[in-house]
Every structure is written in C-alpha cells, then in structure tokens.
Design an enzyme around this catalytic site. Structure first.
Site, PDB file in Angstrom:
ATOM      1  N   TYR A 164      86.058  23.400  54.706  1.00 49.05           N
ATOM      2  CA  TYR A 164      86.637  23.402  53.364  1.00 49.05           C
ATOM      3  C   TYR A 164      87.841  22.467  53.305  1.00 49.05           C
ATOM      4  CZ  TYR A 164      89.462  24.974  49.419  1.00 49.05           C
ATOM      5  OH  TYR A 164      90.225  25.020  48.279  1.00 49.05           O
ATOM      6  N   LYS A 222      88.527  18.995  51.039  1.00 49.56           N
ATOM      7  CA  LYS A 222      89.676  18.795  50.151  1.00 49.56           C
ATOM      8  C   LYS A 222      90.515  17.601  50.588  1.00 49.56           C
ATOM      9  CE  LYS A 222      89.145  21.998  47.053  1.00 49.56           C
ATOM     10  NZ  LYS A 222      88.984  21.660  45.628  1.00 49.56           N
TER      11      LYS A 222
END
Length: 357
Positions: free
Chosen positions: A234, A238
C-alpha cells in the site's frame, strides 16, 4: 469552515504548533513585543524580570519567524510559478473519484455547499447519502480506460463541457505483510491507488492543458513518505502516486506550457474510514486518528484557494514523515519498526466501518 476552539480530534500536537505559529513565531507580533520591552520605561510593571534574557529569545523567535515567512512565500511562489488564476466556482466542473463514501463523500458535500460547482462522482458503488444539487453520480471502474472514457462522455453531455478539476481521491488498502498479500491484492492496490490516476489524466488532462486552467488534486498518504511494516505494498502504491504528482507538476510547465494548471498533494495520516478496517491505526498526541471531515476540509480549503499546494494532515506527523529520509538512519529504522505495532488486526470491527467489502 466551522468555528471551533479545538479540532475534531481534540488537543493534539497540531494545536500547540498552531498556537506557536500565531504567537511566538509570528514576526509581526514578536517584533512589536521586542519594541515594547526594548523601549519601555525601566519601572514599567509589565516588564519581565530578566528583560535582556527575554529580549534575546524574542529576537531568536523573530528571526525564525521571518525565515519561516520568507520560506513559505518562496515555496508558494515557486509551486504556483509566480502566476495567479481566476476560478468561477459555479461554472467549474469537478470530478471526484471515490466520492460515494469516506473522504470523497465529505469533499463532495463541502464543495457542493461552499463552491456550488458542478460535481461528478466516479465510483463503483453508489453514494450512501442524498446528493446535493449540481452533483451527479457516474458508476465507473476507474481501473478501466474504457469505463473512464464512457463516464467522461456522460459527464461532458450532462454538464455541457470538460471537467476543470480532477480530485484523485479513490484508494484501497489490504494491510498485510509482504508475504501475506496475494498477487490480486497487490495488483488491485496499484490499479486503484496509482495506475487509475494515469488513466484519468489521459482522459481529462488534455482539455485542462489546452485551456491552461484547472487543477489536479492527488490524495495520497503519509505512508507514501514513510513505509509502514505490514502495509508495504500500500505504501509503495502511495509513494508512486506522490512521484506522479511531482512529475506532473513539472511537466505541466516544462512540456505542456500550462503553468496556470494547479497541482495539489494531500497526505493524510490514519483516518476513520473503510480503508482502515484491517488494522489498529495510530492514534496518538503526535498523530491523532483523523475524522474524514478533517481530511476533506483540508482538501477543500486548498482547492478553494485556487493555488497549488502541499497539505499534510495532521501537520506534525506529516513533518516527521516528509523529512524522514533526511534524518539519521538509526532514527529512520527505529521509527519504521515502531510503526509495526499500528498495523495489527483489530479484535473486533471498528465502529466507523459501516459496510463489508
């Protein structure tokens, strides 16, 4: 914006930072205080007992405040290319991805109230709230170029023109260690969090560039600056979106001759949204667990300034994550290791998680 003494999250480090910026490190107030203490009669009752010592610290605070003001001015001027632009908000067309719930929902509601713009929600799920006037929902899988193209056609037909503001808000997370993330989970996080933004830009950016008017907002995460154990994939997705934002900001000037197009990067800390369903998020004095309205308010405030910007929410935690790589390796390593405790499976469903995946 609501008038409140404390933020929704209560008394945090950000409150202290805000007070210091508005008092001790406000060069105007500090300069006036220096004059007051310097030229006051020796017997003035309001003089501090150790006037010279106090004056020394006030001069230091004044100098730091001036440096901060100059640095802020130069930063804003640089990222806005020294050029201003005008926005007619009721005529602007705003696209918000993931606007059916979470951050996106609150952004839509605030923009509808404060800007009264035409707003298009792109999401795979219908909104869980009553849409205000001027807001339309377009079901769209933003990982599909064809679906985005079809939605864009519908938006142009519905609102009579090309969108001028794109808020890349949609995001998804599977908070698991590297070897526990499936191939599909990793692929989906990158498709939604990163690759979809390229596809959306391919569809909406050309018209914005032609007009040299508009705004691209990237809602990333502080995890993009500071990788957290247990959610590495994740954080990587990002980090990629942050790099996309930075490259886009430069290419708009160097390659597309569109210096008036604004770019906004938002990096929130953990918040009470569906994406934190699988973990026990950080909730501390330095990095409080954010309410969705707090993040949305930061986004909307920056958008309505009609300026490029970098918005860290919460500010104190963002300062640490943003500057982490400039710090000693022993500190970087220790901080990342400590963050592991926040990515643990919750014993029961969080109260703010209202739906299943």
């Amino acid at each position: 914006m609501p008038n409140r003494i404390l933020p929704r999250e209560g008394f945090t480090a950000d409150v202290i930072g805000s007070i210091l910026r508005q008092t001790v490190f406000d060069p105007v107030k500090t300069f006036l205080t220096i004059l007051l203490f310097q030229y006051a009669p020796p017997n003035a009752r309001y003089l501090p007992r150790h006037r010279e010592t106090v004056l020394k610290w006030l001069r230091i605070a004044f100098a730091l405040g001036v440096i901060r003001r100059v640095n802020t001015f130069l930063g804003r001027r640089a990222i806005n290319r020294g050029i201003s632009d005008e926005y007619d908000w009721p005529r602007e067309i705003i696209v918000v991805t993931g606007g059916s719930n979470g951050f996106g929902k609150e952004q839509v509601l605030m923009l509808a109230k404060r800007a009264r713009s035409k707003i298009a929600i792109l999401d795979v799920m219908p909104p869980d709230y009553v849409l205000p006037g001027g807001v339309r929902f377009f079901k769209c899988d933003i990982t599909s170029s064809d679906a985005i193209a079809a939605a864009a056609t519908d938006i142009r037909r519905e609102f009579g023109g090309d969108p001028t503001i794109l808020i890349n808000n949609a995001g998804i997370i599977y908070a698991r260690p590297i070897l526990e993330n499936t191939d599909r989970e990793i692929q989906k996080m990158f498709e939604v969090n990163t690759l979809s933004q390229y596809k959306l830009l391919h569809q909406f950016l050309p018209a914005i560039v032609r007009r040299n008017h508009g705004m691209i907002v990237t809602v990333a995460s502080q995890g993009g600056n500071c990788t957290t154990p247990g959610m590495t994939a994740y954080c990587a997705s990002k980090a990629a979106s942050i790099n996309l934002h930075e490259g886009l900001a430069s290419e708009l000037v160097t390659r597309y001759n569109a210096p008036r197009v604004r770019t906004v990067l938002v990096t929130p800390a953990f918040a009470k949204t569906f994406v934190t369903r699988d973990l026990i998020p950080e909730d501390s004095f330095l990095s409080p667990l954010l309410e969705p309205e707090t993040v949305a308010e930061a986004v909307v405030d920056q958008v309505l300034k009609a300026e490029s910007g970098y918005v860290g929410v919460s500010a104190t935690a963002n300062w640490f994550t943003f500057n982490l790589r400039s710090m000693p390796l022993w500190y970087q390593t220790g901080l990342r290791d400590r963050l592991d405790r926040t990515v643990q499976a919750p014993g029961k469903r969080h109260s703010w998680v209202k739906r299943d995946e």
